[in-house]
Design a protein around this motif. Structure first.
Motif, PDB file in Angstrom:
ATOM      1  N   SER A 150       0.849  -1.182   0.000  1.00 29.57           N
ATOM      2  CA  SER A 150       0.000   0.000   0.000  1.00 29.57           C
ATOM      3  C   SER A 150       0.886   1.233   0.000  1.00 29.57           C
ATOM      4  CB  SER A 150      -0.942  -0.027   1.210  1.00 29.57           C
ATOM      5  OG  SER A 150      -1.858   1.048   1.161  1.00 29.57           O
ATOM      6  N   THR A 151       0.384   2.331   0.517  1.00 30.92           N
ATOM      7  CA  THR A 151       1.128   3.581   0.565  1.00 30.92           C
ATOM      8  C   THR A 151       1.898   3.739   1.875  1.00 30.92           C
ATOM      9  OG1 THR A 151      -1.008   4.530   1.186  1.00 30.92           O
ATOM     10  CG2 THR A 151      -0.267   4.876  -1.066  1.00 30.92           C
ATOM     11  N   THR A 173      -4.293   3.709   4.518  1.00 27.88           N
ATOM     12  CA  THR A 173      -3.457   2.618   4.030  1.00 27.88           C
ATOM     13  C   THR A 173      -4.301   1.399   3.703  1.00 27.88           C
ATOM     14  OG1 THR A 173      -1.567   3.417   5.325  1.00 27.88           O
ATOM     15  CG2 THR A 173      -1.501   1.128   4.599  1.00 27.88           C
ATOM     16  N   ASN A 176      -6.148   2.060   0.370  1.00 27.14           N
ATOM     17  CA  ASN A 176      -5.251   1.950  -0.776  1.00 27.14           C
ATOM     18  C   ASN A 176      -4.813   0.507  -1.000  1.00 27.14           C
ATOM     19  OD1 ASN A 176      -5.321   4.662  -1.511  1.00 27.14           O
ATOM     20  ND2 ASN A 176      -3.663   5.213  -0.115  1.00 27.14           N
TER      21      ASN A 176
END
Length: 214
Positions: A150-151, A173, A176
């Motif tokens: 994820s980010t 998170t 995403n």
């Protein structure tokens, strides 16, 4: 598309479930089917290393849901394994559950899990989340499962479910992560339709670092 979750917490509606629910909102919006499999609070035994699953269908222990999960895994397209953090590692119950689920897939040639995207989620009050993720991610690496990121690292903080909304980046998170998983599963499906085959794996080599011929 079907995503199968494993909630490794004994609390069905705890912080771990709150992180899962954040992902489900995204999956629902994209028309992706989801199912959450709960380990629950019942006793869950670890792998006996008895060899039963090498010659039979499933684990010899049949009363705690592991075999049922593996059956569901056969038709799932992707997986999320979520766990609370205990002493900087995943819950003992999810370790026991995954040991048996992943070990019992060997006679079926990885069939329930191979080449299917997977992600781990760690939920903690404060520390230990990255160590917990490290432990869970190892299962995917030896089963040829693409690992979805994820980010940020896949973690949410909070002592209980009421705390989780305060970790806004953690929930972001999760959202995403869900979007990335949808993209990867769709990309894999597009590859299949385009005639791109799965990799051919070499087999037959099994080494032991202890020499027995001395």
């Amino acid at each position: 598309m079907n995503v199968l979750f494993l909630n490794g917490s004994s609390h069905v509606h705890g912080t771990t479930m709150r992180a899962i629910e954040e992902m489900i909102h995204i999956f629902d919006a994209e028309g992706v089917e989801t199912e959450v499999f709960q380990t629950g609070a019942q006793p869950l035994r670890d792998c006996l290393q008895c060899g039963y699953c090498q010659t039979h269908d499933g684990c010899v222990i049949k009363d705690d849901g592991v075999n049922k999960f593996v059956e569901k895994a056969k038709t799932a397209d992707a997986f999320i394994f979520a766990s609370p953090v205990y002493f900087a590692h995943p819950s003992g119950r999810i370790y026991s559950f995954m040991d048996r689920a992943f070990f019992s897939r060997f006679p079926k040639d990885y069939e329930p899990f191979r080449f299917k995207p997977a992600a781990a989620i760690a939920v903690g009050r404060r520390g230990g989340t990255t160590a917990a993720l490290d432990g869970l991610n190892k299962y995917f690496g030896l089963t040829a499962m693409p690992v979805v990121g994820s980010t940020y690292w896949n973690m949410v903080h909070g002592y209980d479910s009421a705390d989780a909304p305060q970790d806004q980046e953690g929930l972001q998170t999760m959202r995403n992560l869900a979007r990335n998983m949808i993209w990867l599963v769709r990309a894999i499906e597009a590859g299949k339709k385009a005639g791109i085959p799965y990799p051919q794996e070499e087999k037959g080599i099994f080494t032991n670092f202890v020499r027995r011929d001395m």
